[in-house]
Every structure is written in structure tokens, then in C-alpha cells.
Design a protein around this motif. Sequence first.
Motif, mmCIF file in Angstrom:
data_model
loop_
_atom_site.group_PDB
_atom_site.id
_atom_site.type_symbol
_atom_site.label_atom_id
_atom_site.label_comp_id
_atom_site.label_asym_id
_atom_site.label_seq_id
_atom_site.Cartn_x
_atom_site.Cartn_y
_atom_site.Cartn_z
ATOM 1 N N SER A 83 -20.908 -26.478 20.425
ATOM 2 C CA SER A 83 -21.737 -26.412 21.638
ATOM 3 C C SER A 83 -22.888 -27.407 21.531
ATOM 4 O O SER A 83 -23.033 -28.135 20.544
ATOM 5 N N GLU A 112 -11.309 -22.644 23.622
ATOM 6 C CA GLU A 112 -10.858 -23.792 24.405
ATOM 7 C C GLU A 112 -12.016 -24.769 24.608
ATOM 8 O O GLU A 112 -13.190 -24.364 24.679
ATOM 9 N N PRO A 113 -11.721 -26.070 24.720
ATOM 10 C CA PRO A 113 -12.794 -27.043 24.980
ATOM 11 C C PRO A 113 -13.369 -26.862 26.373
ATOM 12 O O PRO A 113 -12.727 -26.291 27.262
ATOM 13 N N LEU A 114 -14.585 -27.349 26.571
ATOM 14 C CA LEU A 114 -15.217 -27.254 27.885
ATOM 15 C C LEU A 114 -14.524 -28.154 28.896
ATOM 16 O O LEU A 114 -14.456 -27.841 30.082
ATOM 17 N N LYS A 115 -14.005 -29.285 28.396
ATOM 18 C CA LYS A 115 -13.294 -30.220 29.266
ATOM 19 C C LYS A 115 -11.931 -30.542 28.652
ATOM 20 O O LYS A 115 -11.798 -30.620 27.438
ATOM 21 N N GLU A 116 -10.951 -30.718 29.503
ATOM 22 C CA GLU A 116 -9.600 -31.028 29.045
ATOM 23 C C GLU A 116 -9.604 -32.327 28.239
ATOM 24 O O GLU A 116 -10.238 -33.319 28.621
ATOM 25 N N GLU A 118 -10.856 -32.677 25.228
ATOM 26 C CA GLU A 118 -11.872 -32.634 24.175
ATOM 27 C C GLU A 118 -11.404 -31.725 23.038
ATOM 28 O O GLU A 118 -10.504 -30.894 23.220
ATOM 29 N N ARG A 120 -11.202 -28.622 20.328
ATOM 30 C CA ARG A 120 -11.462 -27.189 20.458
ATOM 31 C C ARG A 120 -12.827 -26.877 19.861
ATOM 32 O O ARG A 120 -13.288 -27.530 18.935
ATOM 33 N N ARG A 121 -13.447 -25.859 20.396
ATOM 34 C CA ARG A 121 -14.777 -25.459 19.942
ATOM 35 C C ARG A 121 -14.630 -24.361 18.887
ATOM 36 O O ARG A 121 -14.076 -23.303 19.164
#
Length: 364
Positions: A83, A112-116, A118, A120-121
Motif C-alpha cells: 500500500s 488483488e492489486p489495486l489496478k490490473e 500491477e 499482488r499486494r
Amino acid sequence: MRKVSFMLAVMVLVLSLSSVLGNTFAKEQEFLRGKSVNVNVMSYNIHHGEGVDGVLDLERIARVIEEGEADIVGLQEVDNHFSERSDFQDQAKWLANRLGMFYTYAANLDYEPLKEGEPRRQYGTAVLSKYPILKSENHLLPKIGNTEQRGLTEVTINVKGNPLRVYNTHLSHVTSAERQIQMEEVIAITEKSKGPKVIMGDLNAAPESNEMKLMYANYIDAFANQNDAYTHPAENPTMRIDYIFTSNKIETNGDRVIDTLASDHLPLMTTIVVTEDVDSAMIQALVERFEKEGEFKNAQAARALNTHLTAVAQYEKKEAGDKVVKHMKGFKVLLDAQKKSKLISDKAYNELMASTDAMIEGWK
């Protein structure tokens, strides 16, 4: 070893992670088999690199590790593209590159990432090592209800020819009951491996708590003679919740808590003395590593060695010393045949032959 039985309907998942062994992290080393080695071990909850001053500063964390001359580090609360709080950095990789160390990362939270497109968090733990990491596996620990997922990272490190198992964890801060079932699982996992072990991390429990009885029944607290080894909060520590435990075969000395405000926890360190004979699992890990590095002419050559070692492992479990020695001598014959047929590189041959000789000597 004693185990406390605690019945609860929970599902325990196991997540296998590959160790990341970048060649830029550590220089090639020549290993001396079965020699005693002093290793500086650190456990450090880094609070995703945020200090007591509220400033995100991984360089400050790196300097603490560097100035402490740590050889192996168990880190907790490590972000991986998590983040804005950590600038979406891969913190374990950054620290490994900065310090010139091998590393492995274990994600206990995986979003899942914030944007496709990117990464993974992830949020979890990491192990840094100046010595090669041969294997890494993250075991997800049981939990009660909808609490944060916790894990136990199991790492095999080649410390100058001595196999060292390192376990790194961060247990629940919610309830003693949850930590109890997690601790039972930690003991169940760690007791499966033989040889010298280090179990460390933020256990979120005081030494006198019920859940810590399991650890004290099975392992040695490196700071047992320092009841004031407080690590939290960093500015005025009054709690002892971070630990380094070892198996009986490991000597420790120079136990110390480092005074720093780079995180909300203080890091603790000890120097362990590692010495252990090589076993078949260690040699098998070397075979797998050399196969990945292209040191065999073909996959069949590596497979033949691993098949032989798998059979030897069964005799090790039975402690059938004569058969272990006999079959490892056969392993040497196989190595010689592969060298003669140019199926194995000189580098792999010499390393595996030295390991085999050390293992035979140990069983004698």
C-alpha cells in the motif's frame, strides 16, 4: 518432546514459496564441511519500515542490520507492494539488495492489486541470509474466526556446509487461545526436521504465559538469563514478546537487544555456534540447486542422484547407520561414474563428494 493436545476444528493450509537466490545477493562461497561456525542471528519486527517518528525509512532498517553485523535475519511485518504506507515497495527484495544477502519472502496476506497488471499486494515475513538459502516453505497457521492470517516460514540454509533450519513467525496479537493453537502447530512443524534449528519471531506473548510453555518444553530461549530483554514499545520497552529459540545442539552467546527507534519494536540478536553432520536432505537440496544452475548435462543425471538419496533417507529415519554408510559409498560410485561420463560439472562433483564424505564420517 512433549506436546499439548488442544482440539479445535480448524483448517491448516501450507503455502510453498520458492527461495529467491539472486546471484547479485551474495558472493560464491567455498564450503568447509562439518566445521563449527559462529553465526549472528537477529529477529526484528520492522513495522513495514516505519519508525517511532512515523517516518518510512528502509535505509534506517538496513543500517541497524548492517551495524549489528547480522548473518541471518528473521523479519516480521514486511510489505510487498502492499500500500501507500510503504510506497508499494518490495521491502524484502530492497533490503536484500541493499545488504547483499539472499532472501525469501512469505506472504501471509495476499490481496488483488489495486489496478490490473500491477503486482499482488502482500504482507508477511521475510528471512535474509548471508549464506545460501536452499529451501523455503511458508506454513499458514490455524486461526480462530476472522482474524489476521499468520504463518511460519521454514528455511534451510547452508552455513558453510552445515544445514541450519530457520523458522520465522509472527503470532496472533488477539487472544491467548489463538496463540495456543498456533504454537501447537509451530511445534508440530518444527519437530519434523532434524539437526540444528532456530525458531524466532514476534510471538506476542510474555515468557510466563500458558502458550509459551510449549516453546520452553521443546526449545531453549537464548535470552533465558535476561528477564529484562524487553523489545516493545521501542521508545520505552516494557514487554518481552520477541524471541530467539534454539534446539539443544546449538550454543549461544553474546545475547543483546539493540537500542534503536527505526521501528516500534527493538531487534534482538544472539551469536549461535552451528556444527552438524550433513544429511541426505541437505545433499538432495544441493543436487536440486546444481540442477537449476545447469551443472548436470541432463535431468536424468540429477534424477538418478535424487532417487539414490531418497532411498538413503529411509535408512536415516530408522537410524540404520551401517546401511546409510553402505549406500552413501554407493552414491560416491555413482558420482564417479557421472564425472567419468561428463554428466556432472567439476563444481557440483566436488561439492557433492565433500558433502558425502562428511555424511559418511558422521554416521561412522
